[in-house]
Design an enzyme around this catalytic site. Structure first.
Site, short mmCIF file in Angstrom:
data_model
loop_
_atom_site.label_atom_id
_atom_site.label_comp_id
_atom_site.label_asym_id
_atom_site.label_seq_id
_atom_site.Cartn_x
_atom_site.Cartn_y
_atom_site.Cartn_z
N HIS A 97 0.85 -1.20 0.00
CA HIS A 97 0.00 0.00 0.00
C HIS A 97 0.88 1.24 0.00
CE1 HIS A 97 -3.77 2.12 1.83
NE2 HIS A 97 -3.12 2.90 0.98
N HIS A 137 1.66 5.10 -2.14
CA HIS A 137 1.26 6.12 -3.13
C HIS A 137 2.53 6.71 -3.74
CE1 HIS A 137 -3.00 6.18 -1.84
NE2 HIS A 137 -2.47 5.81 -0.68
N LEU A 138 2.72 6.45 -5.03
CA LEU A 138 3.94 6.96 -5.71
C LEU A 138 3.69 8.30 -6.39
CD1 LEU A 138 5.42 3.65 -7.22
CD2 LEU A 138 6.17 4.89 -5.17
N ARG A 139 2.43 8.71 -6.47
CA ARG A 139 2.03 10.07 -6.92
C ARG A 139 2.20 10.34 -8.41
NH1 ARG A 139 -1.24 10.45 -2.86
NH2 ARG A 139 -0.40 11.30 -0.93
N ASN A 160 -4.71 6.42 -7.15
CA ASN A 160 -5.26 7.78 -7.06
C ASN A 160 -4.25 8.82 -7.53
OD1 ASN A 160 -3.67 7.35 -4.78
ND2 ASN A 160 -4.89 8.69 -3.48
N HIS A 189 -5.71 -0.43 5.67
CA HIS A 189 -5.54 0.40 6.88
C HIS A 189 -6.63 0.26 7.95
CE1 HIS A 189 -8.07 2.97 4.43
NE2 HIS A 189 -7.10 3.51 3.76
N ASP A 223 0.98 2.62 3.77
CA ASP A 223 0.14 3.71 3.25
C ASP A 223 1.00 4.97 3.05
OD1 ASP A 223 -1.97 5.16 2.28
OD2 ASP A 223 -3.16 5.10 4.11
N HIS A 232 3.41 14.18 0.73
CA HIS A 232 2.86 15.50 0.39
C HIS A 232 3.98 16.53 0.52
CE1 HIS A 232 -1.33 14.25 0.28
NE2 HIS A 232 -1.16 13.63 1.43
#
Ligand SMILES: [Zn+2]
Ligand SMILES: [Zn+2]
Length: 426
Positions: free
Chosen positions: A59, A61-63, A93, A231, A304, A308
Site C-alpha cells: 500500500h 502512493h507513488l504520486r 489515485n 488500513h 500507506d 505531500h
C-alpha cells in the site's frame, strides 16, 4: 557471478525456516540454501543479521503521474529500497487515475526505467475513482494490474462493489477496500473522541470505517470474492474481520505502523504530520489492532506511504492534506515497537511484511515467486541489521516528501542490504 550470503539468520515463514545458514543465488534466482559458498562466489557476510525474503509494501502512493511535486516513481522506489523493500504495490489515485491500460503501462515503464524495486500496479475499481461506473477491470488485469482499489475514496455503492467482486473473481484478483462512509467523515480532521472534543476539531467516528467494512464483508460473502481491508484502525473492524475469517469468508486485512504506535493525543500539537485517513485513534483501538496483529486477524503491515510536499502539509491543520510517508520508517518501527517488545517474533514480522502480502496479491506462486526464499524463487532478498540504532532525520529520507510523524524518534534496526532479482540495490 553467483552470490553467497553466509552466516545470516534466515527467516522465511514460507518454509518455516529460522536458523543460521547460507543462501546462494545466481541469474536472479535462488539456487541453493544451506550449502557452503563455492570458489568465485561474491560473498556477503551476514553474521548477526536477518536474511529475509524481499519485503513487500502492498500500500504505497507513488504520486506519478500528476503529482510529481510530492513524489515520483523514481524517488518513491528509491525510498522503498532504503526502507528494505524489494516490491511495492502502488495505488491508483494519481492524475489521471490508473483506470486505463495506457496508465498501467506508463507506470510499468517508469518503474523499469527507475531500476529500483519491483512495482505492482493497483488499478481503479471505478472509472476516474468516482464510484459510479466500473472501470474496465478485465483489460486492466490483463495489462498487469494485480488488484483493484479506489483508495483515497471508498466505493460506497453496494451494487457497484458487488459487480466489482464478480469481475475480480473471474480473474482471481482481490478487491482492496478503503472503507469509509463519507457522510460520517465529511469535514473531519481527526478521530472523533475525547481529544477532538477538547481541541474543538471535527471528528471522524469509528463507525465510518466499521459500517463500510461490514458492507464489504457481506458483499464478499455473497459473491465469494476476495476482500482485502486496507488500513484497519478500529476495534470494531478487527472484530468484524475476526468473525468473518472464522466463518470462512475470504477476507484479509492490513494495518499501518502509525495505527499501531500513535494515538489521537498527538493532535494536541496541531502538527499536520499526525493527520491521516483513517485518523490516529485512541489507545483502546491501538490495543485492539495490536491484538489483531498478534492473533492473525490482521495479515499484513503496510505503510500507506502518502507523500505531500512541505508547502501543503504546512497549511492549517484543517486545510492540510491527509497522509504521511512511511516507506523508510516501517521496518524500523516494526523492529522497535513490535519485535523487540515481543509482540511479534521474527517469523511473524516477516510473514506480515513479505510472505502474506505476496500471497494476497497473487505473487507467491507462478513463474516469478515473491515472499519466499525457496529454491527457484526470485532472488529478492532483504538483509536486516536488527541492532543498529539511529535517529529519524528529514534530511536522510530518500522520499521527495518529508512528512513523517516519526521525526526525531530513536529507532532500532534497518535494512543493511537489498537484492532485487539478484542485483544489489542497497
Ligand atoms: Zn485509504
Ligand atoms: Zn492509501
Amino acid at each position: 557471478m553467483p552470490i553467497s550470503i553466509v552466516q545470516g539468520r534466515i527467516v522465511d515463514p514460507s518454509q518455516h525456516l529460522d536458523r543460521v545458514c547460507n543462501l546462494r543465488f545466481e541469474a536472479g534466482k535462488i539456487i541453493e540454501i544451506d550449502t557452503p559458498p563455492r570458489d568465485g562466489d561474491d560473498i556477503f557476510d551476514a553474521t548477526g543479521k536477518i536474511v529475509a525474503p524481499g519485503l513487500i509494501d502492498m500500500h504505497v502512493h507513488l504520486r506519478e503521474p500528476g503529482r510529481e511535486e510530492d513524489e515520483t516513481i523514481q524517488t518513491g522506489t528509491l525510498a522503498a529500497i532504503h526502507g528494505g523493500f524489494t516490491s511495492v504495490a502502488c495505488c491508483p489515485n494519481t492524475l489521471p487515475p490508473i483506470d486505463t491500460q495506457a496508465t498501467v503501462e506508463f507506470i510499468q515503464q517508469q518503474a523499469a526505467r527507475s531500476g529500483n524495486c519491483n512495482v505492482f500496479v493497483l488499478c481503479c475499481i471505478s472509472k476516474n475513482r468516482e464510484g459510479k461506473e466500473l472501470a474496465e477491470l478485465g483489460q486492466l488485469f490483463e495489462s498487469g494490474a494485480v488488484a483493484c482499489s479506489d483508495d483515497g475514496s471508498p466505493v460506497e455503492d453496494a451494487e457497484l462493489t458487488r459487480r466489482a467482486f464478480e469481475y475480480c473473481l473471474m480473474f482471481d484478483k482481490p478487491l482492496l477496500s478503503h472503507a469509509e462512509v463519507t457522510s460520517l467523515t465529511k469535514g473531519g480532521v481527526m478521530h472523533e473522541g475525547k481529544v477532538s472534543m477538547l481541541l474543538g476539531l471535527r471528528g471522524m467516528p469509528v463507525g465510518a470505517d466499521d459500517v463500510m467494512i461490514a458492507q464489504d464483508i457481506t458483499l464478499a460473502e455473497i459473491t465469494g470474492g476476495k476482500l482485502h481491508v486496507m488500513h484497519v484502525s478500529t476495534e470494531g473492524a478487527v472484530g468484524l474481520i475476526r468473525r468473518a475469517k472464522s466463518r470462512g469468508i475470504r477476507v484479509t486485512a492490513e494495518v499501518t505502523p502509525h495505527h499501531l504506535t500513535l494515538t489521537d493525543e498527538a493532535l494536541k500539537t496541531y502538527n499536520s504530520n499526525f493527520k491521516m485517513s483513517p485518523p490516529l485513534r485512541s489507545q483502546d483501538h491501538v490495543d485492539a489492532c495490536i491484538e489483531g496483529l498478534r492473533d492473525g486477524t490482521l495479515d499484513v503491515i503496510a505503510s500507506d506511504h502518502a507523500p505531500h510536499a512541505a508547502e501543503k502539509k504546512m497549511r492549517e491543520l484543517d486545510q492540510a492534506p491527509f497522509g504521511i510517508i512511511g516507506l523508510e520508517t516501517m521496518l524500523p518501527i516494526v523492529i522497535t515497537k513490535l519485535v523487540r517488545p515481543g509482540i511479534l517474533d521474527w517469523q511473524g514480522a516477516i510473514a506480515k511484511l513479505s510472505t502474506n502480502p505476496a500471497k494476497i496479491l497473487g505473487l507467491s506462486n507462478g513463474i516469478q515467486p515473491k515472499g519466499t526464499l525457496q529454491v527457484g524463487a526470485d532472488a529478492d532478498v532483504t538483509i536486516i541489521d536488527p541492532d543498529t540504532t539511529w535517529t529519524v532525520r528529514p534530511e536522510d529520507f530518500h522520499s521527495k516528501s518529508k512528512n513523517s510523524p516519526y521525526l526525531g524518534w530513536q529507532m532500532y534496526g534497518k535494512a543493511a542490504a537489498v537484492y532485487v532479482g539478484g542485483k544489489r540495490k542497497l
